[in-house]
Design a protein around this motif. Structure first.
Motif, PDB file in Angstrom:
ATOM      1  N   ALA A 101       0.831  -1.204   0.000  1.00 61.01           N
ATOM      2  CA  ALA A 101       0.000   0.000   0.000  1.00 61.01           C
ATOM      3  C   ALA A 101       0.863   1.251   0.000  1.00 61.01           C
ATOM      4  N   GLY A 102       1.975   1.260   0.675  1.00 56.45           N
ATOM      5  CA  GLY A 102       2.735   2.496   0.791  1.00 56.45           C
ATOM      6  C   GLY A 102       3.901   2.599  -0.165  1.00 56.45           C
ATOM      7  N   MET A 297      -2.854  -1.449  12.821  1.00 55.06           N
ATOM      8  CA  MET A 297      -3.748  -1.141  11.692  1.00 55.06           C
ATOM      9  C   MET A 297      -3.465  -1.994  10.464  1.00 55.06           C
ATOM     10  N   GLU A 298      -2.185  -2.294  10.240  1.00 51.80           N
ATOM     11  CA  GLU A 298      -1.831  -3.063   9.043  1.00 51.80           C
ATOM     12  C   GLU A 298      -2.404  -4.468   9.082  1.00 51.80           C
ATOM     13  N   ARG A 300      -5.453  -5.231  10.563  1.00 49.87           N
ATOM     14  CA  ARG A 300      -6.888  -5.264  10.814  1.00 49.87           C
ATOM     15  C   ARG A 300      -7.605  -5.986   9.697  1.00 49.87           C
ATOM     16  N   LEU A 302     -11.177  -6.584   7.619  1.00 46.18           N
ATOM     17  CA  LEU A 302     -12.453  -5.961   7.285  1.00 46.18           C
ATOM     18  C   LEU A 302     -13.547  -7.025   7.189  1.00 46.18           C
ATOM     19  N   MET A 366      -7.203 -11.486   4.073  1.00 44.47           N
ATOM     20  CA  MET A 366      -7.267 -10.021   4.169  1.00 44.47           C
ATOM     21  C   MET A 366      -6.080  -9.381   3.472  1.00 44.47           C
ATOM     22  N   LEU A 369      -6.499  -9.704  -0.197  1.00 48.19           N
ATOM     23  CA  LEU A 369      -7.591  -8.849  -0.651  1.00 48.19           C
ATOM     24  C   LEU A 369      -7.097  -7.418  -0.820  1.00 48.19           C
ATOM     25  N   ARG A 370      -6.329  -6.950   0.161  1.00 50.50           N
ATOM     26  CA  ARG A 370      -5.747  -5.610   0.056  1.00 50.50           C
ATOM     27  C   ARG A 370      -4.882  -5.505  -1.189  1.00 50.50           C
ATOM     28  N   VAL A 373      -7.011  -5.447  -4.484  1.00 46.96           N
ATOM     29  CA  VAL A 373      -7.686  -4.165  -4.694  1.00 46.96           C
ATOM     30  C   VAL A 373      -6.678  -3.115  -5.152  1.00 46.96           C
ATOM     31  N   ARG A 377      -6.424  -1.474  -9.055  1.00 48.44           N
ATOM     32  CA  ARG A 377      -6.561  -0.049  -9.316  1.00 48.44           C
ATOM     33  C   ARG A 377      -5.326   0.590  -9.881  1.00 48.44           C
ATOM     34  N   GLY A 397     -19.569  -2.901   0.045  1.00 53.32           N
ATOM     35  CA  GLY A 397     -18.981  -2.160   1.146  1.00 53.32           C
ATOM     36  C   GLY A 397     -20.029  -1.412   1.925  1.00 53.32           C
TER      37      GLY A 397
END
Lengths: 471, 84
Positions: A101-102, A297-298, A300, A302, A366, A369-370, A373, A377, A397
């Motif tokens: 992500a980052g 948080m990394e 968690r 959903l 999870m 999935l991250r 997504v 994108r 969502g």
């Protein structure tokens, strides 16, 4: 001699563009290695080779659009000697790293209209050796989007200073290097569009070199009298777009057309039946909250991951929803690979597969999935993810509508929908309370299953979501 | 960190997730999720980024405090004073 062919990366795919080779003649490859990047109308996809061996010859140059099935490269067995020993001067291409992500290149790609594949070039994996920006053979490190733009504009990548990771040329660098377009009167612009004249090729005779209507008409006359004939067998090149936003519109339009063809076909050919039910997710959400409270948080999870896992496990009980309808029969799939519907920002949809979702633990689901997504994108989806989905799950969502009855992606036979989690009055054991409830739907191919089996499937998901600790 | 710096950091994090939304398009008092069309995954990514950027853990219970740009600025200013 093995062959690597242009893969079909979707039921509606007819042609693809070989955007970038990730291997060179002489490179050894193993089954599953990513060897090329292919551009479909929807995204740039990294494509794997399914044989092991050594790359013998690359038959299709970068930037060429070919039909699905075209042989792109030949492979020879690993122990066979190469016909000509070519010195390998280039440093090895680093193995692609999973996108995080980052982790974005230092020069972030410029905001692009959704539907365009943003450069999928990522920072090299930590294990990769440092790579010089322009190796001895002159192959420049550049993102697929940068390559495409440079090719369209006739700009030599080697002349552009790259600001991406390790000196790679990204699209923004190419845009900066482009000569400013000539001034064009609106009438001339419209005329050029109608006559399909590339304004960049027109000499302007107006004030300050501006292109006038007469200039465009002259260019059109010259082109039509020259009447070039393309040699047979040469791949047709797409008409050059006038500017970046026209390119964006073309790609968006192309993607919408691809989606339109797929859903129209689905509705025409597949006899859909629909079921829906409501699921009390209070236990699931309570469990999730408690679990997430002790996690950074990394890590968690959903609700979407829980729902995906529950769906995958339920398919073990009702396998006639997990597979393909081809040649007049249902063929159950070997594994459970739900395609996750990902809405592309600003419009459009892809549904890459999360492989073996039933066998992975929740944290892994999870995490993947991250990743899916993110890569859906920003680019970087792999061939296997595009072609392996055995069913589709769409989760709108918590900002979407209450329920969705989807359109099945052929040759799949079912699509599962999860709506928004809403507080609803709920009766249980003779008492009424308020619970968080989600509408769960199934649209399925009536040739492969019937309502009774479909209902069992939805009941199974409902039961699994009441015992989240077992997911 | 000053308030403008905090806001800039939040908008930068948002930009990574929703690149097509311009900073000048965000109404600071309105819902970020609605303005930038963020789903739950996007929002989790945003929260994770902000947590990383500001060096704090943000519990799920605090998500409502990050609903708008104004709310984010106040929350982060209070929670991450070492960055001031």
């Amino acid at each position: 001699m093995g062959e690597f062919r242009m893969p079909s990366l979707g039921a509606d795919m007819v042609t693809g563009t070989l955007v970038e080779w990730r291997v060179h003649p002489g490179d050894p490859v193993h089954r599953g290695d990513i060897v090329a990047v292919v551009d479909t109308d929807k995204a740039a996809i990294e494509v794997e080779v399914w044989e092991s061996g050594v790359v013998d010859e690359l038959l299709v140059p970068e930037g060429t659009r070919v039909p699905v099935g075209t042989v792109l490269a030949r492979l020879r067995p690993a122990d066979e000697a190469a016909p000509v020993a070519a010195p390998v001067l280039e440093p090895p291409v680093p193995a692609p790293a999973p996108a995080e992500a980052g982790a974005l290149p230092s020069a972030a790609p410029p905001p692009q209209a959704p539907g365009i594949s943003v450069p999928i070039f990522r920072p090299a994996a930590k294990a990769a050796p440092p790579v010089a920006p322009t190796p001895a053979t002159g192959r420049v490190r550049a993102s697929p989007a940068a390559r495409r733009l440079a090719a369209e504009r006739g700009i030599d990548l080697g002349t552009i200073h790259g600001t991406g990771a390790e000196g790679a040329v990204v699209r923004a660098d190419v845009e900066r290097a482009m000569p400013h377009p000539p001034r064009v009167s609106p009438v001339a612009a419209r005329m050029a569009e109608l006559l399909e004249i590339d304004l960049r090729t027109v000499a302007g005779t107006g004030a300050g070199g501006a292109v006038t209507r007469a200039d465009v008409e002259r260019a059109a006359a010259a082109r039509d009298s020259a009447a070039p004939s393309a040699p047979s067998g040469a791949p047709a090149s797409p008409p050059p777009p006038l500017d970046a936003s026209a390119l964006a519109r073309d790609r968006n339009a192309a993607m919408r057309q691809a989606i339109a063809a797929a859903v129209a076909r689905s509705k025409r050919e597949i006899p859909h039946y629909y079921l829906w039910t409501h699921v009390d997710v209070s236990r699931a959400l309570r469990w999730l909250e408690a679990r997430n409270a002790d996690r950074p948080m990394e890590e968690r999870i959903l609700p979407a991951a829980l729902m995906l896992k529950a769906t995958a496990l339920a398919l073990r009980a009702v396998p006639e929803l997990n597979g393909f309808w081809t040649e007049g029969a249902f063929r159950p799939a070997d594994g459970i690979h739900p395609g996750v519907a990902v809405f592309l920002r600003g419009g459009g949809l892809v549904a890459p597969a999360l492989l073996d979702a039933d066998r992975k633990d929740l944290d892994t689901v999870m995490g993947e999935l991250r990743g899916l997504v993110q890569r859906a994108r920003t680019g970087g989806l792999r061939g296997a993810e595009m072609t392996s989905a055995t069913i589709t799950v769409t989760n709108l969502g918590d900002r979407g509508v209450e329920g969705v009855l989807g359109v099945i992606y052929p040759p799949q036979v079912a699509i599962v929908g999860f709506g928004k989690i809403v507080e609803r009055p709920w009766a249980e054991d003779g008492m009424v309370g308020v619970r968080p409830v989600v509408e769960l739907t199934l649209a399925a191919d009536h040739r492969a299953s019937d309502g009774h089996r479909g209902s069992l499937f939805l009941e199974k998901i409902t039961d699994l979501l009441q015992k989240p600790e077992e997911l | 960190m000053t308030d403008p710096e905090i806001r800039a950091a939040v908008l930068n994090a948002l930009h990574q997730i929703a690149p097509e939304v311009g900073a000048d398009e965000i109404d600071p008092a309105a819902s970020l999720r609605e303005q930038a069309d963020l789903d739950s995954m996007d929002f989790l990514n945003l929260v994770t980024r902000l947590g990383r950027d500001f060096g704090i853990q943000i519990p799920e219970a605090d998500y409502p405090h990050l609903a708008t740009l104004d709310a984010c600025a106040a929350y982060l200013a209070a929670r991450a004073p070492q960055h001031a």
